[in-house]
Design an enzyme around this catalytic site. Sequence first.
Site, PDB file in Angstrom:
ATOM      1  N   VAL A   1       0.744  -1.400  -0.160  1.00  0.00           N
ATOM      2  CA  VAL A   1       0.387  -0.027  -0.347  1.00  0.00           C
ATOM      3  C   VAL A   1       0.741   1.319   0.474  1.00  0.00           C
ATOM      4  CG1 VAL A   1      -2.271   0.943   0.971  1.00  0.00           C
ATOM      5  CG2 VAL A   1      -2.078  -1.362   1.568  1.00  0.00           C
TER       6      VAL A   1
ATOM      7  N   ARG B   1      11.435   0.897   8.163  1.00  0.00           N
ATOM      8  CA  ARG B   1      12.024  -0.269   8.642  1.00  0.00           C
ATOM      9  C   ARG B   1      13.243  -0.990   8.248  1.00  0.00           C
ATOM     10  NH1 ARG B   1       7.908  -2.391  12.734  1.00  0.00           N
ATOM     11  NH2 ARG B   1       6.178  -2.479  10.806  1.00  0.00           N
TER      12      ARG B   1
ATOM     13  N   VAL C   1     -10.796  -0.046   6.640  1.00  0.00           N
ATOM     14  CA  VAL C   1     -12.498  -0.988   6.011  1.00  0.00           C
ATOM     15  C   VAL C   1     -12.394  -1.290   4.867  1.00  0.00           C
ATOM     16  CG1 VAL C   1     -14.403  -1.588   6.683  1.00  0.00           C
ATOM     17  CG2 VAL C   1     -13.047  -0.696   7.932  1.00  0.00           C
TER      18      VAL C   1
ATOM     19  N   LYS D   1     -11.547  -5.615  11.224  1.00  0.00           N
ATOM     20  CA  LYS D   1     -13.143  -4.564  10.369  1.00  0.00           C
ATOM     21  C   LYS D   1     -14.309  -4.149  10.764  1.00  0.00           C
ATOM     22  CE  LYS D   1     -10.554  -5.178   5.735  1.00  0.00           C
ATOM     23  NZ  LYS D   1      -9.711  -5.837   5.146  1.00  0.00           N
TER      24      LYS D   1
ATOM     25  N   GLY E   1      -5.638  -5.237  -1.747  1.00  0.00           N
ATOM     26  CA  GLY E   1      -4.318  -4.498  -3.484  1.00  0.00           C
ATOM     27  C   GLY E   1      -3.886  -2.953  -3.239  1.00  0.00           C
TER      28      GLY E   1
HETATM   29  N1  HSE Z   1      -5.571  -8.702   3.739  1.00  0.00           N
HETATM   30  C1  HSE Z   1      -7.195  -7.777   3.555  1.00  0.00           C
HETATM   31  C2  HSE Z   1      -7.903  -7.917   2.596  1.00  0.00           C
HETATM   32  C3  HSE Z   1      -6.918  -6.535   3.153  1.00  0.00           C
HETATM   33  O1  HSE Z   1      -7.416  -9.134   2.281  1.00  0.00           O
HETATM   34  O2  HSE Z   1      -9.099  -7.703   3.136  1.00  0.00           O
HETATM   35  C4  HSE Z   1      -7.465  -5.373   3.274  1.00  0.00           C
HETATM   36  O3  HSE Z   1      -7.765  -4.971   4.479  1.00  0.00           O
END
Ligand code: HSE
Length: 441
Positions: free
Chosen positions: A20, A52, A136, A209, A306
């Site tokens: 991201v 990091r 979310v 979420k 994504g």
């Molecule tokens: N790993 C999360 C998903 C990414 O697959 O929805 C988005 O929060």
Amino acid sequence: MSATAGLSPLRVGLAGLGTVGQSVASLLVGDAADGIARRAGRRIELTRVASRTPKPGVDIGGAPFSTDLGSLVGNDVDVVVELIGGDTTARDLVASALGAGQGVVTANKALLAASGDELFALAQRQGAPLGFEASVAGGIPIINVLRAGLAANDIGWIAGIVNGTCNYILTQMAVAGQGFADALADAQRLGYAEADPTFDVEGIDAAQKLAILAALAFDTGIDIDGVHAEGIRSVDSEDIAYADELGFTIRHLGLARVAGGGLEARVHPALVPNDVLLAKVDDVMNAVMVHGSAVGGTLHVGPGAGGMATASAVVADLIEVARGTLPIPKPASRRLPALGIRAVRCPWYLKIPAVDQPGVFAHVAEVLGEHGISIEGVIQRPQDIHPGEAPWVPIVILTDEVAQDVIDDAVKAIEGVEGVTAGVTHFRVVHPDALDMQGDA
Ligand code: HSE
């Protein structure tokens, strides 16, 4: 003369250069920057980057780079974008930035699930904006929908698919005949999965979420411990095929509502009737249904994971900061008690592995009858489709609505029936009325 000339740029400090972070950087320093500036009313400038782990190949537009996350606090940064994930270092960074009076934009649902209430209160004390649209459902602006768009409504319920990785895996298992492990590997390769994908497949990411959505929808504290969470590891392609034969699609759902003065919030795999919209949401797409007292049913669909989808939400928050319109989060005015899963009644899908001999089905039906459970549908075919195992046949049963403690007892009793060879697979079934867009809240 440009519409943004004369206004000072918004100075962004970016923490994290993972999937991201890289997408956010590319939006801010690439071809999209002019359009973003036009919509924001001023330029949004990547002033500092910290991660990091150095990522030398990533274009950060010449911004100074540091492995010290603290370099973003204070200094020449107006807003810190936290994309490092996790809930410890990220919490310290966000708290320090808010403490220094900087705005914060984060995509970090784990952080908000663990410390959201505390950070909202800190943001309010500091008068600092804190944006979390990207936390979310990736690119779907569902936070804005709940916070602003549907603010006139008492929310009756929320139901949705909020983990892109689970939805991708379930879709690939159903339509491409892929195995669980291969589909998960693809989801990781495509940048959908969390750094630790067990968070996705065990329902933890979705629970985080849902806790955030429920807090906004029902004006309550963020209570991750109150969310019942189950993942998708127990779903196999045989279940997907049986569900299809019965007219259902298996989806990983999050559901929340207020009932009897408490909050019911749960994530788990469920059989969704094929004619319900959520059953048609495939691959990495997420969808959230929100039922409001004035508007009725609403549906919000889009890519849920994504790099670019999530960056879209992060940069939208930055644009609001630049415009001076990103709100300071309002701490909840109440803390509803969690009802847990025991309050839930629903129909069930049962897959019972049994030896193929007379009387086993009758005995299973008797146990269900003794528990007051009515059978709505059955599939049983003689077959031996489990190479390497002693022959067994699945007895697949769809039940009427049952309370959780009753199904738990019945499953235990069925597992003790002579001829039942292993554990009973059992998934909740969504009653078509439960997700009726036109129905009452
Ligand atoms: N790993 C999360 C998903 C990414 O697959 O929805 C988005 O929060």
